[in-house]
Enzyme design. Structure first.
Site, PDB file in Angstrom:
ATOM      1  CE  LYS A 187      -7.780  15.078   6.311  1.00 28.09           C
ATOM      2  NZ  LYS A 187      -7.793  15.727   7.638  1.00 28.09           N
TER       3      LYS A 187
ATOM      4  CE  LYS B 217     -15.191  -2.666  -1.621  1.00 24.77           C
ATOM      5  NZ  LYS B 217     -14.489  -2.933  -2.891  1.00 24.77           N
TER       6      LYS B 217
ATOM      7  CG  HIS C  54     -14.828   2.194  -0.918  1.00 24.73           C
ATOM      8  ND1 HIS C  54     -13.790   1.654  -0.192  1.00 24.73           N
ATOM      9  CD2 HIS C  54     -14.706   1.673  -2.169  1.00 24.73           C
ATOM     10  CE1 HIS C  54     -13.085   0.850  -0.968  1.00 24.73           C
ATOM     11  NE2 HIS C  54     -13.632   0.841  -2.171  1.00 24.73           N
TER      12      HIS C  54
ATOM     13  N   GLY D  92      -8.992  -6.122   1.797  1.00 28.45           N
ATOM     14  CA  GLY D  92     -10.324  -6.623   2.113  1.00 28.45           C
ATOM     15  C   GLY D  92     -10.893  -6.039   3.385  1.00 28.45           C
TER      16      GLY D  92
ATOM     17  NE  ARG E  84     -19.551  -7.684  -1.631  1.00 21.05           N
ATOM     18  CZ  ARG E  84     -18.237  -7.635  -1.476  1.00 21.05           C
ATOM     19  NH1 ARG E  84     -17.656  -8.430  -0.587  1.00 21.05           N
ATOM     20  NH2 ARG E  84     -17.498  -6.799  -2.182  1.00 21.05           N
TER      21      ARG E  84
ATOM     22  CE  LYS F 107      -5.381   2.226   4.786  1.00 19.96           C
ATOM     23  NZ  LYS F 107      -5.885   2.970   3.594  1.00 19.96           N
TER      24      LYS F 107
ATOM     25  CE  LYS G  73      -4.018  -2.047   2.324  1.00 17.50           C
ATOM     26  NZ  LYS G  73      -4.770  -2.191   1.079  1.00 17.50           N
TER      27      LYS G  73
ATOM     28  CD  GLU H  49     -10.840  -0.707  -3.381  1.00 19.25           C
ATOM     29  OE1 GLU H  49     -10.634  -0.379  -2.202  1.00 19.25           O
ATOM     30  OE2 GLU H  49     -11.319  -1.809  -3.714  1.00 19.25           O
TER      31      GLU H  49
ATOM     32  NE  ARG I 138      -8.661  -8.730  -4.803  1.00 19.06           N
ATOM     33  CZ  ARG I 138      -9.802  -8.170  -4.419  1.00 19.06           C
ATOM     34  NH1 ARG I 138     -10.862  -8.272  -5.182  1.00 19.06           N
ATOM     35  NH2 ARG I 138      -9.881  -7.510  -3.275  1.00 19.06           N
TER      36      ARG I 138
END
Length: 479
Positions: free
Chosen positions: A222, A258, A229, A185, A360, A179, A138, A296, A314
């Protein structure tokens, strides 16, 4: 950034009119559940043979039944089957496959696996190994975005030092996010409100990241209080073309996972929408993207500004909403890219039509805090009708195993407008017949009917802060 991926066939044959089946003839599907079914069907559409691998727990699965051939690769646990690179590669080579589709999860973003596929002469149906490895970090992905002129959130360097993390957080301003560099995920993130909490949480965060991802590196970023999102579906080929296939809003999340996704994202100005698309393409061009991926972004509902969040190398769980509004088969296009073919469409061909929303369906008990509940599906009657799509591996007798993710289906509705799509999806959920395991159908219906969702006011924390509690109160009142 990228390096050419080895082709199974001669690159000079990879012309736009060349059938994919002339270049890739047999694909190993290295996954399970609904995405394995989805890939098998894409292979069938392209005239390509499919080989599905399965664990002992998935013996007799729908994907294994639909494929041209199926191979058992090990015990129920993912580490002994779907995550075992040696056995997956042996299955591909032993069955005469010339390509592997990893789906999502499992080995899909494992650069070592992608590299080994290429070394064995197998086309990896996804971005090349350099992209998979480089963007999976990341912090490295943030630097790529910054260099490409894509907005990024204020953040620290990678660190394991409490003093360095605190110094960065003070400069950024609390609250901040810790993070994990290798997280994904929705995992590997925690919000900290002040210096004392940061010093207390940092050692635990490092240990958790090391245990979950095999990489204990972290950074501080931050925190946006009222965040949405927004993600952009991108795809590129090995001939230098990169396009976007519109954006999705995935703000309806529970514990960073999600729940409902939609395309296009509601309540964005056209200028902001265009800027997000352009930023996603710039990032994708910077990494020389040669397959499907997702850029994203976090969108600040208060300032109406956006910033890079991460890149997923992916196909995404929520890709159906992009397919329905664009009319583009993204999985088939992935396979075309792995064969070295040029994209079958250009940016001007992407003309989104209508609105699509995906729910979902999880085998979880909302009454028990959404805990996954394994069991056997005794009744399975999927909805149908105009604008309804169901992606699932379920049928009567399907066993929902405790070893894997609890998602049993994705129900997607497409309609001319957002409200019509939501209404159509609610009707589809009402028609869905499933028994044998508890599901989140009622929770999805509640979200789709909620004024916060209808007014596009849902942020990434809305469900955890008030939505889930409101739903539980509704349950208590009706029982």
């Amino acid at each position: 950034m990228s390096s050419p991926q080895a082709l199974v066939t001669r690159p000079d044959r990879a012309e736009r009119g060349t059938p994919v089946a002339a270049l890739i003839t047999r694909v190993l599907v290295a996954n399970r559940g609904e995405i394995a079914v989805r890939v098998v069907r894409a292979c069938r559409t392209l005239g390509i043979e499919s080989v599905v691998v399965y664990s002992e727990a998935d013996r007799g699965s729908l994907a294994a039944q639909l494929a041209d051939r199926s191979i058992c690769i090990g015990a129920a646990s993912a580490s002994a089957s779907y995550l075992d690179t040696d056995v997956v590669l042996a299955a591909a080579l032993g069955s005469g496959c010339d390509a592997i589709h990893p789906g999502y999860g499992f080995l899909s973003e494992n650069p070592t696996f992608a590299r080994r596929c290429v070394e064995e002469g197998l086309a990896f149906i996804g971005p090349n190994p350099t992209i998979v490895g480089g963007t999976g970090d990341k912090a490295a992905a943030r630097e790529i975005a910054r260099t490409a002129g894509v907005p990024v959130l204020s953040g620290s360097d990678i660190t394991d030092s409490p003093d360095a993390a605190v110094a960065a957080a003070v400069q950024i301003g609390f609250p901040v996010l810790i993070k994990a560099v290798a997280g994904g995920g929705g995992r590997g993130m925690s919000i900290v409100a002040d210096e004392a909490e940061l010093r207390r949480r940092l050692p635990t965060a490092i240990a958790e990241a090391a245990a979950a991802f095999g990489d204990g590196r972290i950074y501080v970023e931050k925190f946006i209080g009222r965040a949405r999102h927004i993600e952009v579906q991108v795809i590129g080929d090995r001939h230098g073309t990169v396009v976007h296939v519109g954006e999705r809003d995935c703000s309806a999340q529970r514990r960073h996972q999600k729940v409902i996704e939609e395309s296009p994202a509601p309540d964005l100005t056209e200028a902001t929408r265009a800027a997000i698309h352009a930023a996603a393409v710039r990032f994708s061009e910077a990494i020389e993207l040669d397959s499907a991926g997702t850029v994203e972004f976090v969108y600040d509902s208060d300032t109406e500004e956006f910033a890079f969040l991460e890149f997923n190398a992916r196909i995404q769980v929520e890709h159906p909403v992009s397919e329905l509004v664009s009319g583009i088969d993204l999985v088939a296009e992935q396979i075309r890219m792995a064969a070295g073919l040029p994209l079958s469409f250009g940016q001007d061909d992407v003309t989104p039509t209508g609105h699509a929303i995906e729910a979902r369906i999880m085998a979880e008990s909302p009454e028990r805090g959404f805990v996954p509940v394994p069991g056997t599906v005794t009744v399975w009657q999927p909805p149908s009708g105009i604008g309804i799509r169901v992606d699932s591996h379920c049928r009567p007798g399907t066993v929902i195993s405790p070893y894997y993710d609890s998602m049993i289906a994705k129900v997607i509705a497409h309609a001319p407008t957002r409200d019509e799509a939501a209404d159509r999806l609610i009707a589809a959920l009402d028609e869905l017949g499933v028994d044998g395991v508890p599901t989140t159908v009622a929770f999805n219906r509640f979200l789709l009917q909620n004024p916060a969702f209808r007014n596009a006011e849902v942020t990434t924390r809305w469900i955890d802060q008030s939505g889930a509690e409101e739903f539980c109160r509704t349950l208590e009142e009706t029982t």
